[in-house]
Motif scaffolding. Structure first.
Motif, short mmCIF file in Angstrom:
data_model
loop_
_atom_site.label_atom_id
_atom_site.label_comp_id
_atom_site.label_asym_id
_atom_site.label_seq_id
_atom_site.Cartn_x
_atom_site.Cartn_y
_atom_site.Cartn_z
N ILE A 180 -15.51 40.52 34.10
CA ILE A 180 -14.49 41.48 33.68
C ILE A 180 -15.20 42.67 33.05
O ILE A 180 -16.06 42.49 32.17
N VAL A 181 -14.86 43.87 33.51
CA VAL A 181 -15.45 45.07 32.91
C VAL A 181 -14.33 45.93 32.34
O VAL A 181 -13.26 46.09 32.94
N LYS A 182 -14.59 46.44 31.13
CA LYS A 182 -13.66 47.36 30.47
C LYS A 182 -14.30 48.73 30.46
O LYS A 182 -15.43 48.89 29.98
N TYR A 183 -13.62 49.73 31.00
CA TYR A 183 -14.12 51.11 31.03
C TYR A 183 -13.26 51.95 30.10
O TYR A 183 -12.03 51.86 30.16
N LYS A 184 -13.89 52.80 29.31
CA LYS A 184 -13.12 53.71 28.47
C LYS A 184 -13.52 55.13 28.83
O LYS A 184 -14.71 55.45 28.92
N LYS A 185 -12.52 55.99 29.06
CA LYS A 185 -12.83 57.39 29.42
C LYS A 185 -12.93 58.24 28.16
O LYS A 185 -11.95 58.42 27.44
N THR A 186 -14.13 58.74 27.89
CA THR A 186 -14.37 59.59 26.72
C THR A 186 -15.08 60.85 27.20
O THR A 186 -16.09 60.74 27.89
N ASN A 187 -14.55 62.01 26.84
CA ASN A 187 -15.09 63.30 27.32
C ASN A 187 -15.28 63.27 28.84
O ASN A 187 -16.30 63.71 29.36
N ASN A 188 -14.27 62.72 29.50
CA ASN A 188 -14.24 62.66 30.97
C ASN A 188 -15.31 61.77 31.61
O ASN A 188 -15.54 61.85 32.81
N VAL A 189 -15.96 60.93 30.78
CA VAL A 189 -16.96 60.00 31.33
C VAL A 189 -16.49 58.57 31.06
O VAL A 189 -15.98 58.27 29.98
N LEU A 190 -16.68 57.68 32.06
CA LEU A 190 -16.28 56.28 31.88
C LEU A 190 -17.46 55.48 31.34
O LEU A 190 -18.51 55.41 31.95
N LYS A 191 -17.25 54.88 30.15
CA LYS A 191 -18.30 54.01 29.58
C LYS A 191 -17.86 52.57 29.75
O LYS A 191 -16.71 52.24 29.49
N SER A 192 -18.79 51.68 30.18
CA SER A 192 -18.37 50.32 30.49
C SER A 192 -18.91 49.28 29.52
O SER A 192 -19.99 49.44 28.94
N GLU A 193 -18.14 48.21 29.37
CA GLU A 193 -18.58 47.03 28.60
C GLU A 193 -18.26 45.81 29.44
O GLU A 193 -17.19 45.74 30.05
N ILE A 194 -19.18 44.84 29.45
CA ILE A 194 -19.01 43.66 30.30
C ILE A 194 -18.51 42.47 29.49
O ILE A 194 -19.01 42.20 28.39
N TYR A 195 -17.52 41.76 30.04
CA TYR A 195 -16.96 40.56 29.38
C TYR A 195 -17.14 39.32 30.26
O TYR A 195 -18.13 39.23 30.98
N ASP A 196 -16.15 38.42 30.23
CA ASP A 196 -16.28 37.08 30.82
C ASP A 196 -16.55 37.05 32.33
O ASP A 196 -16.12 37.93 33.06
N ASP A 197 -17.19 35.97 32.78
CA ASP A 197 -17.30 35.68 34.22
C ASP A 197 -15.91 35.25 34.71
O ASP A 197 -15.22 34.52 34.01
N VAL A 198 -15.55 35.70 35.91
CA VAL A 198 -14.24 35.36 36.47
C VAL A 198 -14.37 35.11 37.96
O VAL A 198 -15.44 35.30 38.55
N LEU A 199 -13.24 34.68 38.58
CA LEU A 199 -13.23 34.48 40.02
C LEU A 199 -11.90 34.99 40.57
O LEU A 199 -10.87 34.31 40.44
N PHE A 200 -11.93 36.21 41.11
CA PHE A 200 -10.72 36.82 41.68
C PHE A 200 -10.86 36.90 43.20
O PHE A 200 -11.97 36.89 43.74
N VAL A 201 -9.71 37.03 43.89
CA VAL A 201 -9.74 37.31 45.33
C VAL A 201 -10.26 38.74 45.51
O VAL A 201 -10.20 39.55 44.58
N PRO A 202 -10.79 39.06 46.71
CA PRO A 202 -11.37 40.39 46.89
C PRO A 202 -10.34 41.52 46.96
O PRO A 202 -9.22 41.31 47.41
#
Ligand code: SAH
Length: 208
Positions: A180-202
């Motif tokens: 799971i990745v969380k992106y936050k848009k600050t000054n028009n740039v997306l900064k990412s943080e990585i969280y838990d392992d998951v299993l989603f369909v494509p």
């Protein structure tokens, strides 16, 4: 019986780090069994993903709660969801935000989800049959975007349709695993943080 299992699940989610009581109470309010085919309903409050037809799944309750918590939503927010699936994640969000715009690429799933929203008298979800990676430009900008199908990268449209200060949460494919990745848009740039392992369909393009 389902009620006992539901209470047990809510406690389990709290113990796994879902601290926001608004989110726990949204999960308590939404009957997950309504979003699940009849033959799996006795497992509705097990903390597992379940099949919903068309080779797709309803997400695990912990993952729904975790992604909702990472989104940091409030009652004024306008949200875009990509991958309506069963409609369960949209229904949980509908209790926490102003309006949920949700896009599904498989028509038969979208129709089933719409029927459940009607049955539960949920009126702040706007569903659409389309390829969600194109976003929903008539409704921009969004305060939050949640993607519930795994993808190696965010589309340009999604990156541009989130508000300044807004958050995108998505399962991302990284080196043969999904996180799971969380992106936050600050000054028009997306900064990412990585969280838990998951299993989603494509996450697939086009519609069917
Ligand atoms: N949020 C869902 C999870 C469904 S699984 C729930 O609570 O049940 C992911 C869903 O994303 C599937 O139904 C799949 O068809 C859909 N999907 C995958 N790629 C998509 C795309 N590009 N646009 C819209 N929907 C997509």
């Amino acid at each position: 019986m389902l009620d006992v299992k539901k209470i047990r699940l809510i406690l389990e989610l709290r113990e796994s780090g879902i601290a926001d009581s608004n989110i726990l109470s949204a999960l308590e309010k939404i009957p997950r069994e309504k979003f699940i085919p009849e033959n799996f309903r006795n497992q509705a409050y097990d903390n597992i993903a379940l099949p919903i037809g068309d080779n797709q799944t309803i997400s695990q309750p912990f993952v729904v709660a975790k992604m909702t918590q990472l989104l940091e939503v409030n009652s004024k927010h306008k949200i875009l969801e990509i991958g309506t699936g069963s409609g369960y994640q949209s229904a949980v969000l509908s209790k926490l935000v102003r309006r949920v715009y949700t896009i599904e690429r498989i028509k038969s799933l979208l129709i089933k989800a719409e029927n459940v929203f009607k049955e539960l008298k949920i009126s702040n979800i706007v569903p659409k049959h389309a390829d969600g990676n194109l976003g929903w430009k008539e409704q921009i900008p969004f305060d939050r975007i949640i993607i519930t199908a795994a993808t190696p990268f965010l589309s340009k449209e999604i990156e541009s349709q989130i508000h300044e200060g807004g958050i995108i949460v998505s399962p991302m494919i990284k080196k043969n695993k999904q996180v799971i990745v969380k992106y936050k848009k600050t000054n028009n740039v997306l900064k990412s943080e990585i969280y838990d392992d998951v299993l989603f369909v494509p996450n697939l393009s086009g519609t069917e």
